[in-house]
Design an enzyme around this catalytic site. Structure first.
Site, mmCIF file in Angstrom:
data_model
loop_
_atom_site.group_PDB
_atom_site.id
_atom_site.type_symbol
_atom_site.label_atom_id
_atom_site.label_comp_id
_atom_site.label_asym_id
_atom_site.label_seq_id
_atom_site.Cartn_x
_atom_site.Cartn_y
_atom_site.Cartn_z
ATOM 1 N N ASP A 33 0.861 -1.185 0.000
ATOM 2 C CA ASP A 33 0.000 0.000 0.000
ATOM 3 C C ASP A 33 0.897 1.234 0.000
ATOM 4 O O ASP A 33 1.579 1.517 0.982
ATOM 5 C CB ASP A 33 -0.879 -0.045 1.248
ATOM 6 C CG ASP A 33 -1.825 1.148 1.372
ATOM 7 O OD1 ASP A 33 -1.580 2.186 0.713
ATOM 8 O OD2 ASP A 33 -2.785 1.065 2.153
ATOM 9 N N VAL A 34 0.907 1.963 -1.124
ATOM 10 C CA VAL A 34 1.748 3.158 -1.246
ATOM 11 C C VAL A 34 0.852 4.368 -1.494
ATOM 12 O O VAL A 34 0.106 4.424 -2.459
ATOM 13 C CB VAL A 34 2.792 3.008 -2.378
ATOM 14 C CG1 VAL A 34 3.878 2.038 -1.952
ATOM 15 C CG2 VAL A 34 2.164 2.537 -3.678
ATOM 16 N N GLU A 35 0.922 5.318 -0.576
ATOM 17 C CA GLU A 35 0.108 6.521 -0.674
ATOM 18 C C GLU A 35 0.668 7.576 0.267
ATOM 19 O O GLU A 35 1.557 7.300 1.081
ATOM 20 C CB GLU A 35 -1.347 6.210 -0.316
ATOM 21 C CG GLU A 35 -1.516 5.537 1.049
ATOM 22 C CD GLU A 35 -2.961 5.150 1.339
ATOM 23 O OE1 GLU A 35 -3.805 6.071 1.365
ATOM 24 O OE2 GLU A 35 -3.237 3.951 1.533
ATOM 25 N N TYR A 36 0.160 8.778 0.150
ATOM 26 C CA TYR A 36 0.510 9.831 1.096
ATOM 27 C C TYR A 36 -0.368 9.690 2.328
ATOM 28 O O TYR A 36 -1.552 9.382 2.223
ATOM 29 C CB TYR A 36 0.301 11.208 0.473
ATOM 30 C CG TYR A 36 1.208 11.509 -0.701
ATOM 31 C CD1 TYR A 36 2.590 11.343 -0.615
ATOM 32 C CD2 TYR A 36 0.683 11.969 -1.913
ATOM 33 C CE1 TYR A 36 3.421 11.631 -1.691
ATOM 34 C CE2 TYR A 36 1.513 12.265 -2.980
ATOM 35 C CZ TYR A 36 2.878 12.089 -2.875
ATOM 36 O OH TYR A 36 3.685 12.367 -3.947
#
Length: 346
Positions: free
Chosen positions: A230-233
């Protein structure tokens, strides 16, 4: 006097022989390997491979009961061995086989390949009109993603509402385990859902450490869905660092390579529109994507990007879980879902 000496010598020899015999008996009665498992892994229902069973039967020491009672035909609980088997002797011909090689593929295939698909019966606290042609309702297979924030889940009831699969929060960073992961992982499987685990990537931590932490906590089991990064800001994170696109891709690659080597499955990339725009557009074209798009169809938010899962709501409502839950759909028909799961489980 001579008779007494000879008698003493004979008695001493007998005692020594008894000691040697006692020592040999201890070797025979030594306990076998422990059958204990960790708390994060349930005992598998699949049959033990034939080769492993044979090794256990040959090498297992004979329990004490074999010295005083007939050889039982039932296995000793937790060992996979039969009482009375001698390390150096072949098994009696009349002993029933535990498994025949032909049984294994049939059982494993039934456990992994197919399962009933439940129709979507979720509601939404903030429903969105995606358009009839692009509505998630047009997709056949729906599921959820969960974490500690959903609390105790009635998985059987949630499945009956249309949750055919679940991605479960496992870890984030290099030292945090979701406190509900092990319970959710076990109970989702018991309710018949296809389950997978996801890791929330922390940009202030070494990628290899995060991969090792995930591997340490997420079991490698037959039938599990591919792992997810899970890659997000995250504005609430203590890590405020914004890395360059090149560094983002480099760290992701290290993490994903490590997981793929361990699980034998290419990880899925979950992301949100702003992070995708800044870092992932045009990258990782040979990786499956899981896209968040809660206001428009993914084809409009991520033009040209192929995807496997679509997170279409963060405000779903369902029996079996208190509060809101993320809703997702698989990009394909019911048959394509079964084919995809079978391929990822092989």
């Amino acid at each position: 006097m001579r008779f007494t000496t000879v008698s003493a010598i004979l008695l001493a020899c007998a005692a020594l022989a008894g000691c040697a015999s006692s020592s040999g008996m201890d070797d025979v009665l030594a306990p076998g390997p422990s059958s204990e498992t960790t708390s994060s892994i349930t005992r598998p229902n699949s049959p033990v491979p034939t080769a492993s069973v044979g090794t256990e039967l040959r090498d297992a020491p004979a329990p004490q009961m074999a010295m005083t009672a007939p050889i039982p035909e039932a296995p000793i609980p937790g060992t996979g061995s039969f009482a009375g088997s001698e390390p150096s002797m072949p098994l009696p011909a009349m002993r029933p086989a535990i498994r025949t090689p032909s049984e294994k593929p049939v059982i494993r295939k039934a456990a992994i390949v197919r399962g009933e698909v439940y129709a979507r019966r979720f509601r939404d606290a903030k429903p969105i009109n995606f358009g009839r042609a692009t509505s998630p309702r047009q997709l056949a297979v729906h599921g959820v993603d969960v974490s500690r924030w959903q609390g105790d889940i009635d998985w059987a009831r949630l499945r009956s509402q249309g949750a055919n699969f679940a991605y479960i929060k496992a870890t984030d960073g290099g030292d945090h385990l979701d406190p509900m992961f092990r319970k959710n992982w076990r109970e989702a499987h018991e309710a018949g859902l296809r389950r997978g685990a996801y890791h929330f990537f922390y940009w202030c931590r070494v990628a290899s450490e995060q991969a090792d932490w995930f591997i340490r906590n997420v079991p490698k089991v037959p039938g599990a869905l591919p792992p997810v990064i899970d890659v997000e800001y995250n504005g609430e994170s203590s890590c405020k660092r914004r890395l360059s696109r090149e560094k983002v891709l480099e760290k992701m690659q290290v993490f994903m390579d490590r997981l793929e080597r361990h699980y034998g499955q290419r990880p899925i990339i979950y992301t949100a529109p702003d992070f995708y725009r800044d870092n992932l557009r045009g990258a990782f074209l040979d990786y499956p994507f899981w896209l968040r798009a809660v206001a428009q169809h993914p084809s409009k938010v991520y033009p040209g990007r192929k995807w496997v899962f679509w997170q279409y709501s963060g405000s779903g409502l369902s029996h079996g879980v208190a509060g809101k839950i993320d809703l997702n759909a698989f990009h394909g028909s019911e048959d394509e879902w079964h084919d995809w799961v079978a391929d990822k489980s092989s």
